[in-house]
Design an enzyme around this catalytic site. Structure first.
Site, PDB file in Angstrom:
ATOM      1  N   ASP A  10      41.581  37.254  41.017  1.00 20.52           N
ATOM      2  CA  ASP A  10      40.826  36.626  39.552  1.00 20.52           C
ATOM      3  C   ASP A  10      42.175  36.104  38.830  1.00 20.52           C
ATOM      4  O   ASP A  10      43.153  36.367  39.425  1.00 20.52           O
ATOM      5  CB  ASP A  10      40.407  37.806  38.720  1.00 20.52           C
ATOM      6  CG  ASP A  10      40.144  37.293  37.334  1.00 20.52           C
ATOM      7  OD1 ASP A  10      39.498  36.364  37.210  1.00 20.52           O
ATOM      8  OD2 ASP A  10      40.523  38.049  36.321  1.00 20.52           O
ATOM      9  N   SER A  11      42.002  35.371  37.948  1.00 19.47           N
ATOM     10  CA  SER A  11      43.057  34.736  37.354  1.00 19.47           C
ATOM     11  C   SER A  11      43.898  35.743  36.653  1.00 19.47           C
ATOM     12  O   SER A  11      45.120  35.461  36.068  1.00 19.47           O
ATOM     13  CB  SER A  11      42.370  33.945  36.200  1.00 19.47           C
ATOM     14  OG  SER A  11      41.702  34.744  35.171  1.00 19.47           O
ATOM     15  N   CYS A  73      36.129  35.650  39.687  1.00 16.91           N
ATOM     16  CA  CYS A  73      36.375  34.783  38.693  1.00 16.91           C
ATOM     17  C   CYS A  73      35.287  33.907  38.319  1.00 16.91           C
ATOM     18  O   CYS A  73      35.136  33.203  39.313  1.00 16.91           O
ATOM     19  CB  CYS A  73      37.770  34.206  38.546  1.00 16.91           C
ATOM     20  SG  CYS A  73      38.154  33.023  37.663  1.00 16.91           S
ATOM     21  N   GLU A 151      41.944  40.704  27.123  1.00 18.33           N
ATOM     22  CA  GLU A 151      43.251  41.101  27.771  1.00 18.33           C
ATOM     23  C   GLU A 151      44.105  41.692  26.739  1.00 18.33           C
ATOM     24  O   GLU A 151      45.245  42.557  27.215  1.00 18.33           O
ATOM     25  CB  GLU A 151      43.949  39.529  28.189  1.00 18.33           C
ATOM     26  CG  GLU A 151      43.269  39.009  29.157  1.00 18.33           C
ATOM     27  CD  GLU A 151      43.959  39.086  30.788  1.00 18.33           C
ATOM     28  OE1 GLU A 151      45.061  39.326  30.824  1.00 18.33           O
ATOM     29  OE2 GLU A 151      43.029  38.801  31.588  1.00 18.33           O
ATOM     30  N   CYS A 185      31.838  35.745  33.134  1.00 22.46           N
ATOM     31  CA  CYS A 185      33.123  35.696  33.191  1.00 22.46           C
ATOM     32  C   CYS A 185      33.432  37.137  33.366  1.00 22.46           C
ATOM     33  O   CYS A 185      32.858  37.920  32.942  1.00 22.46           O
ATOM     34  CB  CYS A 185      33.862  35.079  31.905  1.00 22.46           C
ATOM     35  SG  CYS A 185      35.565  35.763  31.886  1.00 22.46           S
ATOM     36  N   HIS A 187      35.778  39.101  32.566  1.00 22.61           N
ATOM     37  CA  HIS A 187      36.394  39.786  31.506  1.00 22.61           C
ATOM     38  C   HIS A 187      35.185  40.269  30.625  1.00 22.61           C
ATOM     39  O   HIS A 187      35.568  41.411  29.871  1.00 22.61           O
ATOM     40  CB  HIS A 187      37.302  38.722  30.756  1.00 22.61           C
ATOM     41  CG  HIS A 187      38.382  38.458  31.403  1.00 22.61           C
ATOM     42  ND1 HIS A 187      38.654  37.788  32.337  1.00 22.61           N
ATOM     43  CD2 HIS A 187      39.763  38.963  30.886  1.00 22.61           C
ATOM     44  CE1 HIS A 187      40.058  37.599  32.649  1.00 22.61           C
ATOM     45  NE2 HIS A 187      40.659  38.395  31.496  1.00 22.61           N
TER      46      HIS A 187
HETATM   47  N1  DGL Z   1      38.104  36.058  34.432  1.00 22.52           N
HETATM   48  C1  DGL Z   1      38.045  34.844  34.507  1.00 22.52           C
HETATM   49  C2  DGL Z   1      36.542  34.318  34.712  1.00 22.52           C
HETATM   50  O1  DGL Z   1      35.798  34.959  35.204  1.00 22.52           O
HETATM   51  C3  DGL Z   1      38.106  34.163  32.984  1.00 22.52           C
HETATM   52  C4  DGL Z   1      39.725  34.109  32.474  1.00 22.52           C
HETATM   53  C5  DGL Z   1      40.424  32.901  32.532  1.00 22.52           C
HETATM   54  O2  DGL Z   1      39.985  32.077  31.886  1.00 22.52           O
HETATM   55  O3  DGL Z   1      41.315  32.849  33.369  1.00 22.52           O
HETATM   56  O4  DGL Z   1      36.061  33.186  34.236  1.00 22.52           O
END
Ligand code: DGL
Length: 273
Positions: A10-11, A73, A151, A185, A187
């Site tokens: 993931d990012s 992600c 975050e 997402c 998150h």
């Molecule tokens: N976890 C990333 C996603 O699912 C989002 C966070 C980011 O913008 O890097 O899109």
């Protein structure tokens, strides 16, 4: 049988919500997790940049001899699906399995999607939903601030800033009368209780990590690729700030992180690939 680990990336930290689901679905599988904490967020970047990051993240995981890659992600899954399709090992993003579950869940044909700006702009979830069932009413909203709230650990159900931000972003989706909402997402599952409260209990929230973990288990099972000797070991890599990772990762994983967390700077990721 295949005892190599599963790679998840993931990012940043959001993909840990998917890793948590994967560990529940496949508790014996070893997993290598990479969080690109040095370059998060991806969701505000250009397509080309997201695709390049995807190639580099996958190269790092392939170097760890993974047998399967999960792009945990929403942004990568929406923008760089073709990069995943080109890999020498099977891979999935979160879009297809999540869309399938949403269509199977909705009763009134009204589905909401929330994600990063890049995810919503790509319309990848809409396309996947409409390919399964053409007569849906879809409302999509980008919620970029959710990533920062999560975050930073501002996920308490009573947090006034988070509650108000959720209310503002979800106003249109609420008005559209959706009965199913895709958390597009990784998150966002951490904000699920606040989102649920805002939309009401009649709205089903679809967690992309859960559906993707189930698809991974199914695909590995079909190709006799599940492990028979592993013990569910996890290795963690990040591209920056390994010290802070364990503390925040606990929130995402729902358990303490005892494992060693290694830092891999982006320059090395390129060499490794
Ligand atoms: N976890 C990333 C996603 O699912 C989002 C966070 C980011 O913008 O890097 O899109």
């Amino acid at each position: 049988m295949d005892n190599r680990p599963i790679g998840v990336f993931d990012s940043g930290l959001g993909g840990l919500t998917a890793l948590r689901q994967l560990q529940q679905v496949l508790p014996n599988e070893d997993i290598v997790y990479f969080g690109d904490t040095g370059r998060v967020p991806y969701g505000t970047r250009s397509k080309e940049t997201i695709r390049r990051y995807t190639r580099e993240d996958c190269a790092l995981l392939l170097n760890e001899n993974v047998k399967y890659i999960i792009a945990a992600c929403g942004t990568v899954s929406s923008v760089a699906q073709d990069e995943l399709a080109r890999l020498p090992v099977p891979a999935t993003g979160v879009v297809q399995p999540t869309a399938a579950k949403a269509v199977a869940t909705t009763q009134n044909g009204r589905i909401g999607i929330i994600g990063t700006a890049a995810t919503v702009q790509s319309a990848a979830f809409e396309k996947a939903l409409l390919a399964i069932q053409p007569n849906l009413h879809i409302t999509a909203t980008a919620c970029p601030l959710f990533v920062s709230l999560v975050e930073n650990g501002w996920i308490d159900e009573e947090d006034p800033v988070t509650v108000l931000t959720v209310r503002r972003y979800l106003a249109q989706i609420k008005q559209a009368g959706v009965d199913t909402l895709i958390l597009g997402c990784t998150h966002f599952p951490l904000l699920a209780p606040i989102i649920q409260k805002e939309l009401g209990d009649h709205v089903h929230l679809i967690d992309s990590g859960r559906e993707t973990a189930l698809l991974c288990a199914q695909q590995l099972g079909e190709r006799d690729g599940l492990a028979d000797k592993n013990t569910g070991r996890c290795s963690f890599y990040v591209s920056d700030r390994a010290e802070g990772f364990s503390r925040v990762a606990e929130i995402f994983l729902g358990r303490s992180v005892q494992e060693n967390v290694q830092t891999v700077p982006p320059e090395r990721m390129k060499q490794k690939g």
